[in-house]
Design a protein around this motif. Structure first.
Motif, PDB file in Angstrom:
ATOM      1  N   LEU A   1       0.991  -1.087   0.211  1.00 33.46           N
ATOM      2  CA  LEU A   1      -0.072   0.086   0.064  1.00 33.46           C
ATOM      3  C   LEU A   1       0.828   1.128   0.079  1.00 33.46           C
ATOM      4  O   LEU A   1       0.446   2.267  -0.736  1.00 33.46           O
ATOM      5  CB  LEU A   1      -1.024   0.065   1.053  1.00 33.46           C
TER       6      LEU A   1
ATOM      7  N   LEU B   1       0.627   3.809  -3.102  1.00 32.63           N
ATOM      8  CA  LEU B   1       0.120   5.100  -2.793  1.00 32.63           C
ATOM      9  C   LEU B   1       1.102   6.408  -2.768  1.00 32.63           C
ATOM     10  O   LEU B   1       0.538   7.464  -2.607  1.00 32.63           O
ATOM     11  CB  LEU B   1      -0.699   5.203  -1.403  1.00 32.63           C
TER      12      LEU B   1
ATOM     13  N   ARG C   1       0.140   8.326  -5.329  1.00 28.52           N
ATOM     14  CA  ARG C   1      -1.149   8.823  -5.307  1.00 28.52           C
ATOM     15  C   ARG C   1      -1.426   9.647  -3.961  1.00 28.52           C
ATOM     16  O   ARG C   1      -2.151   9.287  -3.216  1.00 28.52           O
ATOM     17  CB  ARG C   1      -2.065   7.759  -5.279  1.00 28.52           C
TER      18      ARG C   1
ATOM     19  N   LEU D   1      -4.636  10.081  -1.978  1.00 29.76           N
ATOM     20  CA  LEU D   1      -5.370   8.986  -1.555  1.00 29.76           C
ATOM     21  C   LEU D   1      -4.906   8.310  -0.308  1.00 29.76           C
ATOM     22  O   LEU D   1      -5.184   7.597   0.429  1.00 29.76           O
ATOM     23  CB  LEU D   1      -5.316   7.674  -2.685  1.00 29.76           C
TER      24      LEU D   1
ATOM     25  N   THR E   1      -6.794   6.284   2.798  1.00 29.76           N
ATOM     26  CA  THR E   1      -6.563   4.831   2.591  1.00 29.76           C
ATOM     27  C   THR E   1      -5.937   4.111   3.578  1.00 29.76           C
ATOM     28  O   THR E   1      -6.323   3.378   4.295  1.00 29.76           O
ATOM     29  CB  THR E   1      -5.783   4.691   1.171  1.00 29.76           C
TER      30      THR E   1
ATOM     31  N   LEU F   1      -7.951   4.603   7.052  1.00 33.93           N
ATOM     32  CA  LEU F   1      -9.106   3.529   6.966  1.00 33.93           C
ATOM     33  C   LEU F   1      -8.330   2.140   7.477  1.00 33.93           C
ATOM     34  O   LEU F   1      -9.061   1.458   8.195  1.00 33.93           O
ATOM     35  CB  LEU F   1      -9.759   3.612   5.574  1.00 33.93           C
ATOM     36  N   PHE F   2      -7.181   1.838   6.583  1.00 30.41           N
ATOM     37  CA  PHE F   2      -6.534   0.488   6.778  1.00 30.41           C
ATOM     38  C   PHE F   2      -6.329   0.205   8.551  1.00 30.41           C
ATOM     39  O   PHE F   2      -6.799  -0.768   9.263  1.00 30.41           O
ATOM     40  CB  PHE F   2      -5.346   0.275   6.422  1.00 30.41           C
TER      41      PHE F   2
END
Length: 480
Positions: free
Chosen positions: A123, A127, A130, A133, A137, A140-141
């Motif tokens: 991840l 990411l 990005r 994000l 992201t 949230l994880f």
């Protein structure tokens, strides 16, 4: 060096920092504090008149009957009673104690496979390109890890991985810290299926395990959105003006040397993560369909621990060894549960538990019920300074808060909501939180700077907690 080797190196550095921080930490040990409370409880049996409520069985749970209190002959607890209460407390709390240990073993085996570590690295690399994000992201994880597994100290290994990454993107050390700490904290606070808080507390309250999940899910969504906004707002300020950032041991020129270029997960680790997800699917099905309780859930996690170890190609000896390593990490918390239970043993043997409940009930009888729940919330937040262990605090407070909630008209589920909120919100604020202090030590972040930054978020969480408790009392949050 492959990704697993990099994580191992970081893990060793984190463990060293944690051990050093524990050596430096001063103050009263939790076990010492609990034993002092046991002694105080025994002294109270000589001072407080003994009394008793009548109790009745309703739908499989024991309910204190209001208006039935009467004083009885006293039976003070002596020295032998005090020392004997410790093993007796361990025995009475055995189901919860061994549940915690089995959960520790499960995560020990999962950690040994390296599947979660590889997922985080994948991840992070993906990411990194990005930027918009990466915060939502990864928050949230970690929020899902906290909400579903109660992960805390195990997340520390990811901090040295993420901090250089976010600095390379133009952010600062606090941004990387917050992604892990705040993300895990909002999940831990909402506690959708956190086995160490909701699981333990609901077992002690005779509530169906993981019941009331709807309100907790809404709470998770609200806290997650606020957390992402709070972190993102800070990160964007730092990106516009790097001088506003806090960097600790790191610098703006740091190279994210912990990150690899491999963004693909192995087939084995994909299967392990599939089993990890399947575990919770089966858990939800069992709870809803067959009314599984804490020992059934412990058995399920033990089964999946073995399956994960086998799929991860661990030798049977390695499975057993890593299971033991995992239980070792949670041994302190498990023992705290047993020692906390001994306080209740002394109060019950001295027959003053009901007397304390009677006077507490009279004290708050004229207070609106909603504010009673808020009072429980405040008590739990205060206790978090002295007893940072979530499961230990459940064992300490639930035997008192549950019958008190029955007496004053607060649902048991609401009392547990007050507990989980009070336990989770202050974990990122009080210096007695070893998890927080270890994270700050790893990055070289000053506690004063962190507190100044996190305090507004703490206030927002408290406001959300108050609203959630008012709603819970209004809807008679249940099933009871």
């Amino acid at each position: 060096m492959n990704s697993n080797q990099k994580v191992d190196v970081v893990n060793e550095d984190v463990n060293v920092n944690i051990k050093e921080k524990h050596k430096e930490r001063k103050g009263l040990n939790t076990f010492v504090l609990l034993f002092i409370i046991v002694i105080i409880a025994a002294i109270l049996t000589y001072i407080v008149p003994a009394g008793s409520f009548e109790r009745a069985e309703e739908n499989g749970r024991t309910i204190v009957q209001a208006g039935t209190f009467e004083y009885i002959d006293s039976s003070p607890v002596g020295v032998l009673g005090v020392v004997g209460s410790i093993p007796l407390g361990m025995i009475e709390a055995a189901g919860v104690v061994f549940f915690v240990l089995i959960m520790g073993g499960y995560f020990g085996i999962l950690k040994a496979t390296g599947a979660i570590d590889e997922l985080i690295l994948m991840l992070s690399n993906t990411l990194a390109q990005r930027e918009k994000l990466i915060i939502p992201t990864l928050v949230l994880f970690f929020a899902l890890l906290g909400a579903l597994t109660g992960a805390a100290e195990s997340n520390l290994v990811y901090i040295p991985i993420l901090v250089p990454l976010v600095i390379a993107l133009g952010f600062d050390t606090i941004t990387g810290l917050a992604i892990v700490l705040v993300g895990a904290s909002v999940g831990f606070t909402a506690a959708i299926m956190n086995p160490f808080t909701i699981g333990v507390a609901q077992e002690l309250a005779d509530l169906p395990i993981f019941s009331g999940i709807g309100l907790r899910l809404i709470l998770l969504i609200v806290l997650y959105v606020i957390a992402v906004y709070f972190i993102h707002r800070h990160a964007m300020k730092v990106k516009k003006n790097p001088d506003l950032g806090h960097y600790g041991y790191f610098s703006r020129d740091d190279i994210n040397h912990h990150l690899g270029t491999n963004t693909k997960m192995s087939t084995t680790n994909k299967l392990i993560l599939l089993l990890f997800a399947l575990n919770f699917v089966v858990l939800i099905f069992g709870v809803l369909k067959y009314n599984w309780f804490i020992l059934d859930i412990a058995g399920l996690f033990l089964l999946f621990a073995i399956l994960i170890g086998l799929v991860g190609r661990l030798h049977p000896n390695s499975i057993a060894e890593n299971f033991m390593l995992g239980t070792k990490e949670l041994l302190e918390g498990a023992l705290i549960i047993g020692v906390a239970r001994s306080i209740l043993v002394v109060l019950e043997q001295g027959h003053i538990m009901d007397t304390l409940l009677y006077h507490a009930g009279n004290l708050i009888a004229n207070i609106p019920v909603a504010f009673t729940a808020l009072g429980m919330f405040g008590i739990q937040m205060t206790l978090d300074f002295f007893v940072p262990s979530g499961s230990g605090k459940a064992a300490l407070t639930m035997p008192i808060m549950i019958p008190l909630s029955d007496l004053v008209g607060v649902t048991r589920q609401t009392a547990i909501l007050a507990y989980q909120l009070g336990d989770g919100i202050t974990n990122l604020f009080f210096p007695t939180s070893s998890y927080l202090m270890a994270a700050l030590a790893i990055t070289g972040m000053a506690y004063s700077k962190w507190v100044k930054w996190i305090f507004p978020f703490l206030v927002i969480q408290v406001i959300c907690g108050i609203i959630a408790l008012l709603v819970a009392q209004y809807i008679q949050y249940g099933p009871f």
